[in-house]
Scaffold this active site. Structure first.
Site, short mmCIF file in Angstrom:
data_model
loop_
_atom_site.label_atom_id
_atom_site.label_comp_id
_atom_site.label_asym_id
_atom_site.label_seq_id
_atom_site.Cartn_x
_atom_site.Cartn_y
_atom_site.Cartn_z
N ASP A 293 -10.21 -3.70 -5.46
CA ASP A 293 -9.44 -2.65 -4.81
C ASP A 293 -9.34 -1.49 -5.80
O ASP A 293 -8.93 -1.70 -6.95
CB ASP A 293 -8.04 -3.18 -4.47
CG ASP A 293 -7.14 -2.17 -3.78
OD1 ASP A 293 -7.51 -0.98 -3.69
OD2 ASP A 293 -6.05 -2.57 -3.32
N HIS B 192 -8.00 -5.12 -0.71
CA HIS B 192 -6.88 -4.39 -0.14
C HIS B 192 -6.64 -4.86 1.30
O HIS B 192 -7.58 -5.06 2.06
CB HIS B 192 -7.18 -2.89 -0.16
CG HIS B 192 -5.99 -2.03 0.07
ND1 HIS B 192 -5.13 -1.66 -0.93
CD2 HIS B 192 -5.51 -1.46 1.22
CE1 HIS B 192 -4.18 -0.90 -0.44
NE2 HIS B 192 -4.38 -0.76 0.86
N SER C 30 0.83 -1.20 0.00
CA SER C 30 0.00 0.00 0.00
C SER C 30 0.87 1.26 0.00
O SER C 30 1.66 1.47 -0.92
CB SER C 30 -0.96 -0.05 1.19
OG SER C 30 -2.00 0.88 1.05
#
Length: 311
Positions: free
Chosen positions: A247, A277, A152
């Site tokens: 996502d 995610h 991320s």
């Protein structure tokens, strides 16, 4: 078109999402930053599987930045330089402790996790400056190959490090593994409009984190802010981008792969089917997430040799 995630996600992923929501609610961005950090930390404790036996772990600063070293062998073949996710606002060394421990044990590589400064107290470029300072020190401390890895927000940071290293610290980075990274892609198409309210991350969440990290400044064109804003993608190390099907960030993986390969580099993008995610935390709860983690481990091993894995 609204997606019926209740129908398309399997029971294991819903069990993961339900457990996540017990600690970190879907509307967490409406909390204060301190409240968000508290609930995020509690959630990460709930998903912490502990460290495997025989692991040596020590907290050591690199370049003045707090870091944590994981070692499972006396003579590691490579070093994984790891930056954690959390929107540049939450997370730290403890939030991804068991992830780094598992990476170290499964690969046999040394893992160095970076505790970079976060927003809003330290908006960009403080996060990047810390990642770069730590990377310079790690590169100076070892002669072996270095694989960059992050999930991320951490994927954003290590990709920015790879871009910045060109012409400064050449030949040390053999590869980069970016796990559902936010790289600054076009939010008017692809997964951004197909999955704006996906479980695990929404575009509302992204807007919140981006505004806090920017601190009111316009970051357009700054590759240390968003690697996809760079104009030159040549000379980058072998790259693997693993994203989640459901996502909003998934399209960044395809865009980044295309940018690297168009400029003559080696890159592969894998969109993990049926995942969301944050699925690194689900690797002990979900068969799909476990298989994705297996691919991450295979990728780290191949990238340590400057090669793309056979996924």
């Amino acid at each position: 078109m609204m997606q019926d995630y209740q129908a398309i996600l399997d029971d294991e992923i819903w069990a993961f999402l339900d457990k996540t929501a017990q600690f970190y609610p879907p509307d967490a961005v409406d909390l204060t930053v301190q409240e968000q950090r508290a609930v995020y930390d509690r959630m990460c404790v709930a998903f912490d599987f502990g460290r495997p036996d025989g692991l040596r772990v020590s907290d050591v600063p690199f370049g003045g930045v707090p870091c944590r070293i994981y070692e499972s062998t006396e003579d590691s073949a490579a070093t994984v330089f790891f930056c954690h996710g959390g929107g540049f606002v939450v997370g730290g060394l403890d939030s991804h402790d068991s992830v780094c421990a598992d990476m170290c044990t499964r690969t046999g590589f040394k893992v160095v996790a970076v505790d970079y400064r976060m927003s809003p107290e330290h908006p960009h470029p403080d996060d990047f400056n810390d990642a770069w300072a730590a990377f310079e020190a790690v590169a100076a401390s070892t002669d072996g190959p270095i694989v960059l890895c992050g999930d991320s927000a951490g994927g954003n940071l290590v990709a920015a490090v790879a871009h910045h290293a060109r012409g400064r610290i050449d030949g040390r980075i053999t590869g980069q593994l970016l796990i559902y990274p936010g790289l600054g892609g076009d939010m008017t198409k692809g997964s951004y409009i197909e999955h704006p309210e996906a479980p695990g991350l929404t575009t509302k969440d992204m807007a919140f984190y981006s505004a806090i990290r920017a601190g009111g400044a316009d970051k357009t064109g700054d590759a240390t802010w968003a690697p996809l804003h760079d104009s030159d993608f040549s000379g980058l190390p072998a790259t693997v981008v693993l994203t989640a099907q459901y996502d909003p960030l998934s399209s960044d993986g395809a865009a980044y792969r295309d940018a690297v390969t168009t400029h003559g580099g080696k890159a592969v993008w894998l969109e993990e089917h049926g995942l969301v995610h944050g699925h690194l935390r689900a690797r002990r709860m979900s068969t799909k997430a476990a298989l994705s983690f297996d691919r991450s481990i295979a990728s780290l091993k191949a990238l340590s040799l400057g090669q793309l894995p056979r996924l």
